[in-house]
Motif scaffolding. Structure first.
Motif, short mmCIF file in Angstrom:
data_model
loop_
_atom_site.label_atom_id
_atom_site.label_comp_id
_atom_site.label_asym_id
_atom_site.label_seq_id
_atom_site.Cartn_x
_atom_site.Cartn_y
_atom_site.Cartn_z
N ALA A 1 0.81 -1.21 0.00
CA ALA A 1 0.00 0.00 0.00
C ALA A 1 0.85 1.27 0.00
CB ALA A 1 -0.93 0.00 1.21
N GLY A 2 2.15 1.12 0.14
CA GLY A 2 3.02 2.29 0.08
C GLY A 2 3.18 3.00 1.41
N TRP A 3 3.00 2.30 2.51
CA TRP A 3 3.16 2.95 3.82
C TRP A 3 4.61 3.38 4.03
CZ3 TRP A 3 0.22 -0.88 7.49
CH2 TRP A 3 -1.15 -0.81 7.22
N ALA A 4 5.56 2.62 3.50
CA ALA A 4 6.96 2.93 3.72
C ALA A 4 7.39 4.18 2.97
CB ALA A 4 7.84 1.76 3.30
N THR B 1 3.52 7.83 0.88
CA THR B 1 2.55 8.32 -0.10
C THR B 1 1.23 7.58 -0.05
OG1 THR B 1 3.41 6.80 -1.75
CG2 THR B 1 4.36 9.02 -1.70
N GLY B 2 1.19 6.53 0.74
CA GLY B 2 -0.03 5.73 0.81
C GLY B 2 -1.16 6.49 1.48
N THR B 3 -2.32 5.93 1.37
CA THR B 3 -3.48 6.58 1.98
C THR B 3 -3.60 6.16 3.43
OG1 THR B 3 -4.87 4.76 1.29
CG2 THR B 3 -4.71 6.65 -0.21
N GLY B 4 -3.98 7.10 4.26
CA GLY B 4 -4.24 6.80 5.65
C GLY B 4 -2.98 6.53 6.47
N LEU B 5 -3.16 6.10 7.65
CA LEU B 5 -2.17 5.66 8.64
C LEU B 5 -0.98 6.58 8.86
CD1 LEU B 5 -1.76 1.79 8.67
CD2 LEU B 5 -2.67 3.31 10.38
N THR B 6 -0.18 6.88 7.85
CA THR B 6 1.10 7.55 8.11
C THR B 6 1.18 8.90 7.42
OG1 THR B 6 2.02 6.39 6.24
CG2 THR B 6 2.33 5.41 8.38
N PRO B 7 1.42 9.95 8.18
CA PRO B 7 1.51 11.28 7.57
C PRO B 7 2.87 11.55 6.93
CG PRO B 7 1.69 11.46 9.93
CD PRO B 7 1.42 10.02 9.63
N GLY B 8 3.94 11.02 7.46
CA GLY B 8 5.24 11.35 6.90
C GLY B 8 6.09 10.13 6.66
#
Length: 144
Positions: A47-50, A53-60
């Motif tokens: 999902a691109g959390w790392a 750029t992914g949606t949700g969960l992580t702002p930076g």
């Protein structure tokens, strides 16, 4: 069960594992937790959390990497506990007589040279002494 001999390959000590039910249940629960965290990590990577750029969960980006790093840490710690419990509760404690490998002392030191040579004096027949040792150290082919 142990054999009395001390030849190579003999079993010196053999203790049966305890195989407790509580350990088996703990391993099952830890395995379920492991699967959940591996799934979470895989989904986070896809999902691109790392990348942040992914949606949700992580702002930076920094927080995203820290979150996935934490998930990865939990995965390995959980796996360590699973392996620890399995090794302690389900594998027998076996000690086997093994062959001693030759060490460098066995290969390169002769029996009469075990104590080494003295730098202070020779063997009394005019050879040796500190000056002769210095000559051999400086020029190894001296008087061969």
């Amino acid at each position: 069960m142990s054999s009395t001999g001390s030849t190579y390959g003999d079993i010196h000590r053999y203790e049966q594992p305890r195989e407790s039910t509580a350990a088996a249940l703990a391993i099952v629960v830890l395995t379920i937790i492991e699967v959940v965290f591996v799934g979470l990590f895989t989904y986070g990577m896809l999902a691109g959390w790392a990348s942040g750029t992914g949606t949700g969960l992580t702002p930076g980006l920094v927080n995203a990497n820290m979150f996935l790093g934490g998930v990865l840490t939990v995965i390995f710690v959980d796996l360590a506990f699973i392996l620890l419990l399995y090794r302690k509760e389900f594998l027998p404690d076996v000690m086997i007589v093994k062959k001693r490998r030759r060490k460098w002392e066995d290969l390169y030191v002769r029996e009469d040279d075990v104590d080494g040579t003295s730098i202070a004096g020779g063997d009394g027949d005019g050879d040796g002494g500190p000056w002769e040792n210095f000559k051999h150290a400086v020029y190894p082919y001296y008087k061969k």
